[in-house]
Enzyme design. Structure first.
Site, mmCIF file in Angstrom:
data_model
loop_
_atom_site.group_PDB
_atom_site.id
_atom_site.type_symbol
_atom_site.label_atom_id
_atom_site.label_comp_id
_atom_site.label_asym_id
_atom_site.label_seq_id
_atom_site.Cartn_x
_atom_site.Cartn_y
_atom_site.Cartn_z
ATOM 1 N N SER A 158 -9.834 1.589 3.236
ATOM 2 C CA SER A 158 -9.046 2.507 2.345
ATOM 3 C C SER A 158 -7.850 1.982 1.392
ATOM 4 C CB SER A 158 -8.311 3.657 3.414
ATOM 5 O OG SER A 158 -7.078 3.193 3.938
ATOM 6 N N SER A 200 -10.125 -0.599 7.138
ATOM 7 C CA SER A 200 -9.457 -0.340 6.172
ATOM 8 C C SER A 200 -8.298 -1.433 5.099
ATOM 9 C CB SER A 200 -7.875 1.023 5.784
ATOM 10 O OG SER A 200 -9.162 2.286 5.904
ATOM 11 N N LYS A 203 0.489 -1.337 0.045
ATOM 12 C CA LYS A 203 0.136 -0.075 0.112
ATOM 13 C C LYS A 203 0.711 1.110 0.129
ATOM 14 C CE LYS A 203 -4.262 2.142 3.177
ATOM 15 N NZ LYS A 203 -4.652 1.905 4.459
#
Lengths: 489, 94
Positions: free
Chosen positions: A153, A177, A78
């Site tokens: 997210s 997330s 990420k």
């Protein structure tokens, strides 16, 4: 060679047997990413030279006798994790040109274990969002339906694994997330206990809840990766100095007699009927495997949303005050003076949702509102944590849906801000209480994945992984993959 | 409920600018979110201590020793404007 939907454990066996090299896996992953990503938008930085060099290093190490279950396996990070000499933008214009001079501890730990980083995944800007629509680099699409969101997210990470770009992506989870996008994309995602994994080099959103974890196809793979990710780090003062067990060792244990609590509040009016039926069926699978199902209550579940959306923006407003256009990050053109530099750099560099949360956080921390909102939320947080602790004295784990709905339509204007915040209603509790939780594929509704969430006691990741693995031995929902061939260019 | 003037004041504290055309919408969104927070008042928190850290534990500190984690040149590479080892900003003193 076609290995896009292989698991880490399967790839490790193929690497050990010499059926494939790390370089071949990496070349295959890069080619697939270049073919699919223009539509998917899950990857925002592909580090081809770095990945190929790391793959060759892994192949040489294996030839020299090195063994590790992760050695030479490709993965993605990420874009919230600092990666030395590789763009780390947090999907924000503010950091679009930021190239860290150091690695996050998570990155270093997985590098040390021999994993090969292919690059960085798209995400909601500064991890603020539940749909991946707030990214400066554009929305990620759900591989199961390109008209729908992947969740957020960590939406790029979830979409990348679901699309077979890599068998693993790292994620972070502040209010769901990792688990919500894992659910919406049909993969397995683990949020460890707060303090289990170092936050050093992980760009801060809400420091008392942020936690990194693995997003993969199976619980077995999550266990392999957590073995390498977790552990004390002197560079993070909130990282627990508690020994790391072998998370793979207990996967095969029977779950006979384990007590699984089902909170009635998780099956409330917020929950889509199809998701409710699917998760209920999954719970029956646990029962069929010997688990004892127990009705429990977490009466403050709905209050969790209000509590979280006071605390997280307050912490974010403090954390994001560092972006001032002076030392790194975006700076506006031709500032007339220092105030103008601050104001325009921040106003132009942050996106809409980030600015909204900074404003709310600044408001709740202001002297006039502090007691009414921030202090009150911290008190309610304790009540919520105590409710979880009380329930977990009676049961081993808590089970329920990961998200109230399946993946929703992209750019859906009918969804209000607070509708969007309610998407986190079932995941937020584990963050407020600092508990580990995992989302595992539990079925499909109208062709879209549904996730079942298991929440455990502090540092109880091994038990969650054990139950999830046993569920995945009985079911094959985790083996399903979206049909992307019609969408390939 | 809060008004546009308060939202502007908060924005100034946060070093953000809200344009005239955006202030009405920003205020409405602000109030929508504050309405979500109203539920907190229903919780009885008498004698409940605030929970700052989910582990309720003291943070562990490193020994007070000097060490170099990141080299200075690497940090300066990301500066929007710099000269030698200094960050450049608009003149503060005339």
């Amino acid at each position: 060679m076609t290995v896009p939907f292989e698991t880490i454990s399967s790839l490790a066996k193929q690497l050990d047997a010499g059926h494939v090299s790390s370089r071949e896996l990496v070349e295959d992953a890069i080619a697939r990413t270049e073919r699919l990503n223009p539509e998917l938008n899950a990857v925002i930085a592909l580090d081809k030279p770095g990945a190929l060099a790391a793959a060759e290093k892994a192949d040489k190490a294996r030839a020299d006798g090195a063994t590790s279950p992760l050695l030479g396996v490709p993965m993605l990070h990420k874009d919230i994790f600092c990666t030395r000499d590789v763009q780390t933008s947090c999907a924000s214009k503010m950091l679009a040109d930021f190239v860290p001079p150091y690695d996050a501890t998570v990155v270093k730990n997985l590098d040390d274990a021999g994993m090969v980083s292919l690059g960085k995944c798209n995400m909601d800007e500064f991890a603020m969002g539940s749909s991946n629509e707030t990214s400066f680099f554009g929305a990620v699409k759900n591989p199961w339906d390109f008209n729908r969101v992947p969740g957020g997210s960590s939406g790029g990470s979830a979409a990348a694994v679901a699309a077979g770009l890599a068998p693993l992506a790292t994620g972070t989870d502040t209010g769901g997330s990792i688990r919500q996008p894992a659910a919406l994309c049909g993969i397995t995602g683990l949020k460890p206990t707060y303090g289990r994994v170092s936050r050093y080099g992980m760009i801060a959103f809400a420091s008392s809840m942020d936690q990194a974890g693995p997003m993969a196809r199976t619980a077995e793979d999550c266990a392999l990766v957590l073995n390498a990710m977790a552990g004390h780090d002197p560079l993070d003062s909130t990282c627990a100095d508690i020994s790391v067990p072998d998370y793979s060792a207990g996967l095969e244990q029977s779950i006979e007699g384990l007590r699984v609590g089902i909170p009635k509040e998780f099956f409330s009016s917020h929950l889509n009927d199809g998701v409710a039926a699917t998760v209920s069926a999954a719970i029956k699978e646990l029962e069929a495997d010997g688990a004892v199902i127990v009705d429990v209550s977490l009466p403050s579940t709905d209050l969790g949303v209000s509590t979280y959306y006071v605390i997280a923006p307050a912490e974010a407003s403090a954390n994001l005050s560092r972006y001032d256009g002076v030392r790194y990050g975006y700076r506006c053109d031709s500032p007339s003076d220092l105030q103008d530099l601050y104001l325009r750099s921040r106003t132009e560099g942050f996106g809409k949702e980030v600015k909204r949360r900074i404003l709310i956080g600044t408001f709740t921390l202001s002297a006039a509102s502090y007691d009414q909102y921030f202090m009150k939320a911290q008190q309610v947080r304790r009540l919520i944590a105590e409710e979880y602790q009380s329930v977990l004295k009676d049961v081993d784990v808590i089970a329920g849906p990961s998200a109230p709905n399946t993946a929703f339509i992209l750019n859906d204007d009918s969804k209000s801000i607070t509708d969007m915040y309610m998407e986190d209603v079932f995941t937020i509790g584990a963050n407020l209480a600092g508990l580990p939780a995992i989302s595992i594929p539990a079925g499909l509704v109208d062709g879209l994945p549904v996730g079942m969430q298991l929440i455990g006691s502090r540092f109880g990741e091994a038990q969650l992984l054990n139950i999830a693995h046993q569920f995945q031995r009985r079911t094959d929902w985790h083996s399903l993959s979206p049909n992307l061939e019609g969408l390939t260019r | 409920m809060t008004d546009a003037a308060t939202v502007r004041d908060v924005a100034a504290l946060a070093r953000l600018v809200i344009s005239d055309q955006d202030i009405e919408n920003a205020t409405a969104e602000f109030n929508q979110i504050l309405a979500l927070f109203d539920a907190l008042s229903t919780a009885d928190t008498t004698n409940v201590a605030p929970m700052i850290n989910p582990l309720d534990s003291a943070q562990r500190l490193r020994g007070d020793g000097i060490e170099t984690l990141v080299d200075r040149a690497g940090l300066m590479q990301n500066a929007p404007a710099s000269e030698k080892d200094y960050f450049l900003v608009p003149r503060v003193l005339e």
